[in-house]
Every structure is written in structure tokens, then in C-alpha cells.
Design an enzyme around this catalytic site. Structure first.
Site, mmCIF file in Angstrom:
data_model
loop_
_atom_site.group_PDB
_atom_site.id
_atom_site.type_symbol
_atom_site.label_atom_id
_atom_site.label_comp_id
_atom_site.label_asym_id
_atom_site.label_seq_id
_atom_site.Cartn_x
_atom_site.Cartn_y
_atom_site.Cartn_z
ATOM 1 C CG ASP A 36 -5.421 -1.152 -2.617
ATOM 2 O OD1 ASP A 36 -6.423 -1.465 -3.272
ATOM 3 O OD2 ASP A 36 -5.487 -0.601 -1.507
ATOM 4 C CG ASP A 81 -2.379 0.255 0.771
ATOM 5 O OD1 ASP A 81 -2.570 0.717 -0.356
ATOM 6 O OD2 ASP A 81 -3.296 0.000 1.561
#
Length: 398
Positions: A170, A125
Site C-alpha cells: 500500500d 497506511d
């Protein structure tokens, strides 16, 4: 994490996935688990038409031991138990949490499929603070040997159980849209290598794989569709085009509507730069780009918390959206050939991130006016938020 459209400088789109949950390991329920013989999934077909998404005991335990005893309104108990009985994904988001997999597999009956999220890349992330992971950039070997290899070993020991994997939420979408973020530039090589390794190593007969593809407000921008599809296709091909790869997972831990028309942000000044104003359109449009890039293009869509629309001030506001509700329950009845199933990937009730601005992992998106406050650290149980999801569920659970 921040995601911007190169075609629309005014557009700021963000998303993030909650960090590890503190849920403790539990013993599997005594029930008939697994099939009598080895499972062989055909990734050329929609396995969700054959198998029901399993309601795992980790999320059930959170609801039964944390949520129900602390309900502010006892009349919500029946709805809470419905959620506990609804299929959802188990998150393997730290090396330690790989220990969740064995007991989770042991409880799955033959007509159900266990949903598992693989989520621990080095520098995870890269464009957000709330959900950063344990492995640092440069620790790819640990990711491979201590995380992915262990998962593969456990899955191989349970060949009689069907498993659906969501690979690294992500990660690759960040490389498409956040190349200006130094942390993402630093993480890029590890992301690409790690995702390809995960796909190749977890290419097992009883497994079907979906790679995370963000959502319509992320890779759905017109300028992001082609590079997004090419980035994902490179990972698929680098893994050797694994036989058990089915396609993409969209809207993971997200809020986008499935088929709202016009879309939630269709009247925004930059809407003309994004033709994917809902996830249905995104799955179709991005799916065409994936096919052109040489990659399987079917999808599963997270509808766990998208029951209410019109709540966010901006499309990119991703943290603990105030007023949200549980969405459509898991089902293979999507009405779209490319969409295999609606699924609940994000466990509703686990926080996206803390609203405490003094906290080390505070992300400013968790302090936005449309974010529920106060909220605990990412992954921690959020009782008030869970109750709100119940009250606002659509279709209603009450």
C-alpha cells in the site's frame, strides 16, 4: 485507505492491509530445513517454478490452536487442515515481529521458499485507520536500523534458505492516488526513502523481491497507470536497480478476480476509465508501463480471498468482505508469462479491521453494508470469517 481515479471523479477505490497479528512465536518443527549449501536465486527467472511456497508454522498455529478447536461445524476440520498445509506469507509488521523470521527460516526445506511481507514504514497506511503502524512520520532511522537492518542480518545468517519478499504493501500506491490526504503528504518522503532502503539492503543472493503495486482497481485506472509505474520505478532505481528485484505483488489482501470477464465492476458508470477490470489484465497492462519506465515487471498475485465475486457494493470496499471465500491455491501455473505465481499473502481468518465504531482504529469501510459484522481489530483472529472462507472456497476445499 482511499484511492481515487483522477479521470473518474465518481470512482472511489480503497484498499487496506490488516495490522499486526497477535500470533505468538513458536519453535520450528523438527524437520530437514534449508539446503546443504548457499542458495542463489536468479531473479531473471520465475523461482516459483523451482520452489513451492512454504506453509509457515505461524499461520498453521492459528488454524490448529484457534480455528479447529472452535469450529462450529466439525465437518470443516479437513478443509481447515488443508489451509494449514497451504503455503502463505509471514508478516513482519512490527519491530517485535521481526522475531518471527528466525524460526520461520529454520523450518523451510530445501525445495520450498519462505514468503515474507515487510510492512512497517513510518506513518504506515496513511489513508486508513484500521492498519496504521507503530512508527510515526520522522522515525525513518528506526525503520532502517531496528527493522530493515535486523531483517537483513537474519537473512544473511540463513543463506541456505530461499526467500520471497513483498515490500511494503500500500505504500507507494498511496502516494500516486492520495496526494490530497495530508497524512500521505507527510509520509511521502519517508515512504520513498524507506522502500528504496529496504530494496537495497535486502538485495541478497537467496532473496527475490516484489514491490507492492496495489491492484487493478487502484493503479489500474487509465489515469494512474503511467504515474504509478513511474513512482515504483523511481524506488527501484533509487535502490540502485537491485539484482534480486523481480517485479510487483498485486491484489495483496485484496478481492479482485484473476481473469473474470467482464470484470466485477465492468458495468459501473465509470468503467470506461479503467481498462484493468481483472488482475490478469492489470498485470499485463501495468507491466507494459513498468517496462517502459525501466523496471522489471513480473508479478505475483494474491488469490487468498478472491474466490467469490460480485460481493462488494463498490470496488473500493476492502474490509472483511462478507461472503468471501478462499481462492486459487499457490501455483506457478498462471497461464500468463508476466505472472510468476498465484500466492496467499494475506492469512485468511485474520481480520482487516474492527466494525466497532467506538474503537480508536475504527475505519468506516469496516462498517459498510458489505463488510462482515461484527469483526475484531485488524490482525486479530476472526473465527466466523475463517469458517465462511472455508465454506465459500473456490476451488472448493470441502
Amino acid at each position: 485507505m482511499k484511492i481515487t481515479s483522477s479521470a473518474a471523479a465518481l470512482a472511489l477505490v480503497a484498499s487496506a492491509v490488516a495490522a499486526p497479528s497477535p500470533t505468538t512465536q513458536d519453535k520450528p518443527t523438527k524437520r530437514q530445513a534449508g539446503c546443504a549449501s548457499a542458495v542463489s536465486l536468479n531473479a531473471q527467472t520465475n523461482v516459483f517454478k523451482q520452489y513451492t511456497l512454504h506453509a509457515n508454522n505461524f499461520y498453521r498455529k492459528e488454524i490448529e490452536e484457534l480455528a479447529i478447536p472452535n469450529l462450529s461445524d466439525p465437518s470443516l476440520e479437513a478443509a481447515a487442515r488443508k489451509v494449514a498445509d497451504t503455503g502463505s506469507f509471514v508478516w513482519l509488521d512490527t519491530i517485535a515481529n521481526v522475531d518471527r523470521l528466525e524460526p520461520a527460516l529454520a523450518e523451510v526445506p530445501c525445495n520450498e521458499i519462505l514468503g515474507v511481507v515487510v510492512y512497517d514504514l513510518p506513518g504506515r497506511d496513511c489513508a486508513a485507520k484500521a492498519s496504521n503502524g507503530e512508527l510515526k512520520v520522522g522515525e525513518l532511522n528506526r525503520y532502517k536500523t531496528e527493522f530493515i537492518d535486523r531483517i537483513a542480518s537474519i537473512l544473511k545468517a540463513h543463506p541456505n534458505t530461499a526467500v520471497a519478499l513483498v515490500i511494503e504493501p500500500d505504500s507507494l500506491p498511496n502516494l500516486v492516488t492520495n496526494s490530497d490526504v495530508q497524512a500521505c503528504r507527510n509520509s511521502a518522503a519517508g515512504y520513498r526513502d524507506g522502500v528504496a532502503y529496504a530494496l537495497k539492503t535486502l538485495n541478497l543472493p537467496n532473496v527475490v523481491q516484489y514491490i507492492d503495486a496495489g491492484h487493478g482497481g487502484w493503479l489500474g485506472w487509465d489515469a494512474n497507470l503511467k504515474p504509478g509505474a513511474e513512482e515504483l520505478a523511481k524506488a527501484y532505481k533509487a535502490a540502485g536497480s537491485p539484482k534480486q528485484f523481480r517485479g510487483i505483488a498485486t491484489n495483496v489482501a485484496g478481492w479482485n478476480a484473476w481473469d473474470l470477464s467482464p470484470g466485477e465492476f465492468s458495468s459501473a458508470s465509470d468503467a470506461k476509465y479503467n481498462s484493468c477490470q481483472n488482475e490478469r489484465t492489470y498485470v499485463n497492462t501495468f507491466g507494459q508501463r513498468l517496462k517502459a519506465a525501466g523496471m522489471p515487471n513480473h508479478a505475483i498475485v494474491d488469490t487468498g480471498r478472491n474466490g467469490v465475486q460480485g460481493l462488494r457494493e463498490e470496488w473500493g470496499n476492502w474490509c472483511n468482505v462478507d461472503g468471501a471465500g478462499f481462492g486459487r491455491p499457490p501455483s506457478a501455473d498462471t497461464g500468463l508469462e508476466l505472472a510468476d505465481a498465484f500466492v496467499w499473502v494475506k492469512p485468511g481468518g485474520e481480520s482487516d479491521g474492527t466494525s466497532d465504531s467506538s474503537a480508536v482504529r475504527y475505519d468506516s469501510f469496516c462498517g459498510k453494508p458489505d463488510a462482515f459484522q461484527p469483526s475484531p481489530e485488524a490482525g486479530a483472529w476472526h473465527q466466523e470469517y475463517f469458517e465462511m472462507l472455508l465454506r465459500n472456497s473456490n476451488p472448493s476445499l470441502l
